[in-house]
Scaffold this active site. Structure first.
Site, short mmCIF file in Angstrom:
data_model
loop_
_atom_site.label_atom_id
_atom_site.label_comp_id
_atom_site.label_asym_id
_atom_site.label_seq_id
_atom_site.Cartn_x
_atom_site.Cartn_y
_atom_site.Cartn_z
N HIS A 183 -47.32 -9.23 115.55
CA HIS A 183 -48.41 -10.20 115.58
C HIS A 183 -47.77 -11.55 114.87
CE1 HIS A 183 -48.15 -8.92 111.27
NE2 HIS A 183 -48.71 -7.67 111.50
P1 TYD Z 1 -51.27 -3.73 110.61
O1 TYD Z 1 -51.51 -5.39 110.41
O2 TYD Z 1 -51.57 -3.28 111.86
O3 TYD Z 1 -49.72 -3.41 109.89
P2 TYD Z 1 -48.24 -3.88 110.45
O4 TYD Z 1 -48.24 -5.59 110.24
O5 TYD Z 1 -47.19 -3.31 109.56
O6 TYD Z 1 -48.20 -3.43 111.76
O7 TYD Z 1 -52.04 -3.12 109.32
C1 TYD Z 1 -52.33 -1.80 109.39
C2 TYD Z 1 -53.58 -1.47 108.69
O8 TYD Z 1 -53.79 -1.91 107.08
C3 TYD Z 1 -54.75 -2.16 109.40
O9 TYD Z 1 -55.95 -1.46 109.46
C4 TYD Z 1 -55.13 -3.42 108.56
C5 TYD Z 1 -54.78 -2.92 107.35
N1 TYD Z 1 -54.41 -3.91 106.34
C6 TYD Z 1 -55.29 -4.48 105.22
O10 TYD Z 1 -56.35 -3.97 104.99
N2 TYD Z 1 -54.93 -5.48 104.44
C7 TYD Z 1 -53.52 -6.01 104.56
O11 TYD Z 1 -53.22 -6.89 103.72
C8 TYD Z 1 -52.69 -5.60 105.55
C9 TYD Z 1 -51.30 -6.18 105.67
C10 TYD Z 1 -53.13 -4.60 106.41
#
Ligand code: TYD
Length: 137
Positions: free
Chosen positions: A53
């Protein structure tokens, strides 16, 4: 402290016979933004790719405080760089509007992420084609 593109940040190791202590303070010396959010990633298998992302507003500093991982950053204009995170006193600064992928996690990897913004899912761009479209328009 002004940094522009993705780059390593070296933190001072305050080491003595008792071990090491690394400080990441957002006072203009260690981290180039005010830290509003901290999260960390662990228990990811080596074949997992996380991230995928770009963020419209958030800047990040990623630190593998334990273990190792790799981070690929892409600008959506054909440039990509792979950073190896393998030292607890080295961070990776990632500006906003950069596509990022974290992968090749060691089993013991603990990836600490510092962010300039509170969590807001609406500022995440999770579709690569959409990201390319936005940065090239
Ligand atoms: P995600 O963005 O998919 O993680 P990565 O960037 O490592 O692939 O986030 C995983 C889960 O955690 C998703 O359900 C969103 C949640 N999340 C939060 O609630 N707060 C945050 O600050 C972050 C980074 C993720």
């Amino acid at each position: 402290m002004r940094v522009y593109g993705p780059q390593y940040l070296e933190f001072k190791q305050n080491g003595d016979e008792r071990g090491h202590l690394v400080v990441c303070e957002s006072n203009g010396t260690d981290i180039p933004f005010d830290i509003k959010r901290i999260f960390y990633i662990y228990g990811s298998k080596s074949d997992v790719v996380r991230g995928k992302h770009a963020n419209r507003n958030s800047e990040f500093v990623l630190i593998n405080v334990h273990g190792t991982s790799k981070v690929k950053v892409m600008d959506g204009k054909g440039n990509e760089i792979v950073f190896n995170l393998n030292r607890p006193h080295t961070g990776l600064y990632i500006p906003k509007m950069v596509w990022k992928e974290m992968y090749d996690f060691s089993e013991d990897s603990v990836l600490l992420c510092l962010s300039s913004e509170h969590y807001n899912p609406d500022e995440y761009i999770r579709d690569y084609n959409r990201f390319v479209e936005i940065v090239n328009r």
